[in-house]
Design a protein around this motif. Structure first.
Motif, PDB file in Angstrom:
ATOM      1  N   SER A  30     -33.839 -11.345  22.185  1.00 31.71           N
ATOM      2  CA  SER A  30     -34.972 -10.996  21.330  1.00 31.71           C
ATOM      3  C   SER A  30     -34.683  -9.680  20.611  1.00 31.71           C
ATOM      4  CB  SER A  30     -36.248 -10.884  22.176  1.00 31.71           C
ATOM      5  OG  SER A  30     -36.090  -9.916  23.192  1.00 31.71           O
ATOM      6  N   GLY A  31     -35.708  -9.157  19.945  1.00 33.87           N
ATOM      7  CA  GLY A  31     -35.537  -7.905  19.230  1.00 33.87           C
ATOM      8  C   GLY A  31     -35.026  -8.108  17.815  1.00 33.87           C
ATOM      9  N   LEU A  32     -34.448  -7.059  17.257  1.00 32.16           N
ATOM     10  CA  LEU A  32     -33.984  -7.051  15.874  1.00 32.16           C
ATOM     11  C   LEU A  32     -32.500  -7.369  15.775  1.00 32.16           C
ATOM     12  CD1 LEU A  32     -35.701  -3.710  14.749  1.00 32.16           C
ATOM     13  CD2 LEU A  32     -36.682  -6.022  14.736  1.00 32.16           C
ATOM     14  N   ILE A  33     -32.074  -7.796  14.587  1.00 33.15           N
ATOM     15  CA  ILE A  33     -30.635  -7.857  14.298  1.00 33.15           C
ATOM     16  C   ILE A  33     -30.192  -6.438  13.945  1.00 33.15           C
ATOM     17  CG2 ILE A  33     -28.846  -8.707  12.746  1.00 33.15           C
ATOM     18  CD1 ILE A  33     -30.402 -11.206  12.311  1.00 33.15           C
ATOM     19  N   PRO A  34     -29.245  -5.864  14.682  1.00 34.17           N
ATOM     20  CA  PRO A  34     -28.790  -4.507  14.345  1.00 34.17           C
ATOM     21  C   PRO A  34     -28.148  -4.468  12.957  1.00 34.17           C
ATOM     22  CG  PRO A  34     -28.008  -5.190  16.521  1.00 34.17           C
ATOM     23  CD  PRO A  34     -28.550  -6.410  15.867  1.00 34.17           C
ATOM     24  N   SER A  35     -28.529  -3.494  12.173  1.00 36.98           N
ATOM     25  CA  SER A  35     -27.924  -3.371  10.849  1.00 36.98           C
ATOM     26  C   SER A  35     -26.428  -3.117  10.949  1.00 36.98           C
ATOM     27  CB  SER A  35     -28.601  -2.250  10.068  1.00 36.98           C
ATOM     28  OG  SER A  35     -28.458  -1.011  10.736  1.00 36.98           O
ATOM     29  N   GLU A  36     -25.983  -2.618  12.116  1.00 36.64           N
ATOM     30  CA  GLU A  36     -24.559  -2.338  12.323  1.00 36.64           C
ATOM     31  C   GLU A  36     -23.685  -3.585  12.253  1.00 36.64           C
ATOM     32  OE1 GLU A  36     -26.844   1.038  14.117  1.00 36.64           O
ATOM     33  OE2 GLU A  36     -27.028  -1.158  14.060  1.00 36.64           O
ATOM     34  N   LEU A  37     -24.279  -4.762  12.391  1.00 40.95           N
ATOM     35  CA  LEU A  37     -23.478  -5.986  12.265  1.00 40.95           C
ATOM     36  C   LEU A  37     -22.898  -6.117  10.856  1.00 40.95           C
ATOM     37  CD1 LEU A  37     -25.402  -8.748  14.279  1.00 40.95           C
ATOM     38  CD2 LEU A  37     -23.682  -7.108  15.050  1.00 40.95           C
ATOM     39  N   GLY A  38     -23.475  -5.414   9.917  1.00 36.58           N
ATOM     40  CA  GLY A  38     -22.933  -5.413   8.562  1.00 36.58           C
ATOM     41  C   GLY A  38     -21.587  -4.734   8.453  1.00 36.58           C
ATOM     42  N   ASN A  39     -21.141  -4.069   9.539  1.00 37.39           N
ATOM     43  CA  ASN A  39     -19.827  -3.427   9.554  1.00 37.39           C
ATOM     44  C   ASN A  39     -18.700  -4.389   9.889  1.00 37.39           C
ATOM     45  OD1 ASN A  39     -21.120  -0.939   9.091  1.00 37.39           O
ATOM     46  ND2 ASN A  39     -21.326  -0.533  11.282  1.00 37.39           N
ATOM     47  N   LEU A  40     -19.028  -5.612  10.270  1.00 42.73           N
ATOM     48  CA  LEU A  40     -18.018  -6.582  10.716  1.00 42.73           C
ATOM     49  C   LEU A  40     -17.368  -7.228   9.494  1.00 42.73           C
ATOM     50  CD1 LEU A  40     -20.061  -8.171  13.651  1.00 42.73           C
ATOM     51  CD2 LEU A  40     -18.420  -6.287  13.733  1.00 42.73           C
ATOM     52  N   SER A  41     -16.502  -6.496   8.866  1.00 44.34           N
ATOM     53  CA  SER A  41     -15.982  -6.874   7.546  1.00 44.34           C
ATOM     54  C   SER A  41     -15.100  -8.115   7.564  1.00 44.34           C
ATOM     55  CB  SER A  41     -15.200  -5.705   6.933  1.00 44.34           C
ATOM     56  OG  SER A  41     -14.144  -5.303   7.791  1.00 44.34           O
ATOM     57  N   ASN A  42     -14.611  -8.514   8.745  1.00 41.86           N
ATOM     58  CA  ASN A  42     -13.765  -9.708   8.834  1.00 41.86           C
ATOM     59  C   ASN A  42     -14.504 -10.933   9.333  1.00 41.86           C
ATOM     60  OD1 ASN A  42     -11.046  -8.724   8.049  1.00 41.86           O
ATOM     61  ND2 ASN A  42     -11.334  -7.342   9.784  1.00 41.86           N
ATOM     62  N   LEU A  43     -15.795 -10.799   9.604  1.00 39.74           N
ATOM     63  CA  LEU A  43     -16.555 -11.884  10.215  1.00 39.74           C
ATOM     64  C   LEU A  43     -16.618 -13.110   9.301  1.00 39.74           C
ATOM     65  CD1 LEU A  43     -18.080 -12.116  12.948  1.00 39.74           C
ATOM     66  CD2 LEU A  43     -20.189 -11.766  11.653  1.00 39.74           C
ATOM     67  N   ARG A  44     -16.344 -14.277   9.896  1.00 41.79           N
ATOM     68  CA  ARG A  44     -16.418 -15.545   9.165  1.00 41.79           C
ATOM     69  C   ARG A  44     -17.659 -16.349   9.536  1.00 41.79           C
ATOM     70  NH1 ARG A  44     -12.130 -13.064   7.991  1.00 41.79           N
ATOM     71  NH2 ARG A  44     -10.260 -14.055   7.172  1.00 41.79           N
ATOM     72  N   VAL A  45     -18.070 -16.271  10.805  1.00 39.81           N
ATOM     73  CA  VAL A  45     -19.168 -17.085  11.305  1.00 39.81           C
ATOM     74  C   VAL A  45     -20.164 -16.196  12.048  1.00 39.81           C
ATOM     75  CG1 VAL A  45     -19.815 -18.952  12.887  1.00 39.81           C
ATOM     76  CG2 VAL A  45     -17.725 -19.149  11.524  1.00 39.81           C
ATOM     77  N   LEU A  46     -21.437 -16.298  11.662  1.00 44.22           N
ATOM     78  CA  LEU A  46     -22.508 -15.589  12.362  1.00 44.22           C
ATOM     79  C   LEU A  46     -23.614 -16.584  12.676  1.00 44.22           C
ATOM     80  CD1 LEU A  46     -23.820 -13.066  13.488  1.00 44.22           C
ATOM     81  CD2 LEU A  46     -24.646 -12.510  11.187  1.00 44.22           C
ATOM     82  N   PHE A  47     -23.701 -16.965  13.954  1.00 43.44           N
ATOM     83  CA  PHE A  47     -24.738 -17.877  14.441  1.00 43.44           C
ATOM     84  C   PHE A  47     -25.640 -17.118  15.412  1.00 43.44           C
ATOM     85  CE2 PHE A  47     -21.908 -21.943  14.074  1.00 43.44           C
ATOM     86  CZ  PHE A  47     -22.078 -21.931  12.693  1.00 43.44           C
ATOM     87  N   LEU A  48     -26.893 -16.941  15.020  1.00 40.08           N
ATOM     88  CA  LEU A  48     -27.891 -16.314  15.890  1.00 40.08           C
ATOM     89  C   LEU A  48     -29.133 -17.198  15.978  1.00 40.08           C
ATOM     90  CD1 LEU A  48     -27.638 -12.611  14.611  1.00 40.08           C
ATOM     91  CD2 LEU A  48     -26.518 -13.617  16.612  1.00 40.08           C
ATOM     92  N   ASN A  49     -28.959 -18.470  15.753  1.00 38.85           N
ATOM     93  CA  ASN A  49     -30.079 -19.401  15.688  1.00 38.85           C
ATOM     94  C   ASN A  49     -30.638 -19.745  17.067  1.00 38.85           C
ATOM     95  OD1 ASN A  49     -27.325 -20.726  15.474  1.00 38.85           O
ATOM     96  ND2 ASN A  49     -28.535 -22.488  16.116  1.00 38.85           N
ATOM     97  N   SER A  50     -31.879 -20.217  17.069  1.00 39.42           N
ATOM     98  CA  SER A  50     -32.555 -20.696  18.279  1.00 39.42           C
ATOM     99  C   SER A  50     -32.654 -19.610  19.344  1.00 39.42           C
ATOM    100  CB  SER A  50     -31.835 -21.939  18.841  1.00 39.42           C
ATOM    101  OG  SER A  50     -31.763 -22.956  17.875  1.00 39.42           O
ATOM    102  N   ASN A  51     -33.184 -18.469  18.924  1.00 43.31           N
ATOM    103  CA  ASN A  51     -33.447 -17.357  19.823  1.00 43.31           C
ATOM    104  C   ASN A  51     -34.884 -16.892  19.630  1.00 43.31           C
ATOM    105  OD1 ASN A  51     -30.803 -16.857  21.187  1.00 43.31           O
ATOM    106  ND2 ASN A  51     -30.098 -16.571  19.086  1.00 43.31           N
ATOM    107  N   HIS A  52     -35.161 -15.651  20.011  1.00 39.75           N
ATOM    108  CA  HIS A  52     -36.489 -15.064  19.831  1.00 39.75           C
ATOM    109  C   HIS A  52     -36.388 -13.781  19.000  1.00 39.75           C
ATOM    110  CE1 HIS A  52     -37.943 -17.946  22.753  1.00 39.75           C
ATOM    111  NE2 HIS A  52     -37.083 -17.507  23.648  1.00 39.75           N
ATOM    112  N   LEU A  53     -35.449 -13.758  18.086  1.00 39.76           N
ATOM    113  CA  LEU A  53     -35.248 -12.584  17.243  1.00 39.76           C
ATOM    114  C   LEU A  53     -36.410 -12.437  16.268  1.00 39.76           C
ATOM    115  CD1 LEU A  53     -31.444 -13.126  16.612  1.00 39.76           C
ATOM    116  CD2 LEU A  53     -32.482 -11.369  18.067  1.00 39.76           C
TER     117      LEU A  53
END
Length: 322
Positions: free
Chosen positions: A76-99
């Motif tokens: 739960s909680g927020l998506i940290p803005s720091e995830l925007g630093n992952l400059s090589n990221l190809r896949v971001l799955f955060l579905n089906s949670n309580h965010l």
């Protein structure tokens, strides 16, 4: 043997670890900040666990990360803005949670991203226009949240997009941006149950690779643009539960790949085009609850001869089934 309920802090000593995948486990404790010290990590997955707590901001330190998949957990909680630093990221799955909270605009800095799935959470606020900078994105799924405001025209910048699903965000409003007609590689456009209004943009007729168009359950009005009949790959057209008026275009016979035609619960009028009978792949037709639409669609005077493939034809309060 007792099942582990947490990821141990000692995991920080695995400095050369490149992949960590934990699925269907008994984990319940929050993810440790020590995960942010695994700087060689390329894949991090926690799926179908009962993990509590929030996403550690320290994950933003994983500069080599290619896949971050934390779905179907209790996180739960927020998506940290720091995830925007992952400059090589190809896949971001955060579905089906309580965010919850707003989707951080910093996700628009993930220029290598090809798949972003944040569906089935509790996100509020607007869709960040910064997501339009994701030129390599193939899939964007923000469905089943509580997002508000309009659909940013800037999403047209995601020119590689194959799937755009914003469905079931009842707080969205305004019209469908004509700029979405520039997403020429789009195969699926799903904007159902979004509170959208206004006319259907004829610009959507430029989406020649589109296979599914789902605009059900909005407040769209006006006539069905003839341009929508110029989609050679379209298999499903869902426009039910809107406020559409006018006649069904006779040009519907151009939709030669069509399998499902769903126009029920609108204010369409006139005679159902006999050209429907030429659609060889048509399986399902829904025209029910259009009070001014002729109820005599199957009579010889109408001239409709449905193909043998058509399994269900609904109009008025009844239906015809093969």
């Amino acid at each position: 043997m007792e099942k582990a309920t947490k990821v141990p802090d000692a995991i920080r000593h695995l400095k050369t670890l490149i992949s960590l995948r934990i699925h269907f486990s008994g984990l319940t404790e929050p993810l440790p900040s020590a995960l942010g010290e695994l700087v060689k990590l390329k894949t991090l997955e926690f799926n179908r666990c009962r993990i509590k707590g929030s996403i550690p901001v320290e994950l933003g330190n994983l500069a080599d990360l290619l896949v971050l998949d934390i779905h179907d957990t209790n996180i739960s909680g927020l998506i940290p803005s720091e995830l925007g630093n992952l400059s090589n990221l190809r896949v971001l799955f955060l579905n089906s949670n309580h965010l919850e909270g707003e989707i951080p605009p910093s996700l628009g800095d993930l220029h290598q991203l090809v798949s972003l799935n944040l569906s089935t959470n509790r996100f509020t606020g607007g869709i960040p226009k910064e997501l339009g900078k994701l030129v390599n994105l193939l899939e964007l799924n923000l469905s089943h949240n509580r997002l508000e405001g309009g659909i940013p025209a800037e999403l047209a910048g995601c020119h590689s997009l194959r799937t755009l699903d914003l469905g079931n965000n009842h707080g969205l409003q305004g019209s469908i941006a004509p700029e979405l007609g520039k997403l020429l590689r789009l195969k699926e456009l799903k904007l159902y149950s979004c509170g959208l209004s206004g006319a259907l943009p004829p610009e959507l007729g430029a989406l020649v690779e589109l296979e599914i168009l789902d605009l059900n359950n909005n407040a769209l009005s006006g006539e069905i643009p003839i341009e929508l009949c110029s989609l050679p790959q379209l298999q499903e057209l869902h426009l039910s539960r809107n406020m559409l008026s006018g006649e069904i275009p006779v040009e519907v016979n151009r939709l030669t790949a069509l399998k499902t035609l769903d126009l029920g619960e609108n204010d369409l009028n006139g005679i159902v085009p006999f050209e429907l009978g030429s659609l060889q792949h048509l399986w399902t037709v829904h025209l029910h609850n259009n009070p001014s639409l002729t109820k005599d669609v199957l009579s010889p005077t109408n001239g409709i001869i449905l193909t043998r493939q058509c399994k269900l034809f609904m109009i008025g309060k009844g239906y015809w089934r093969e």
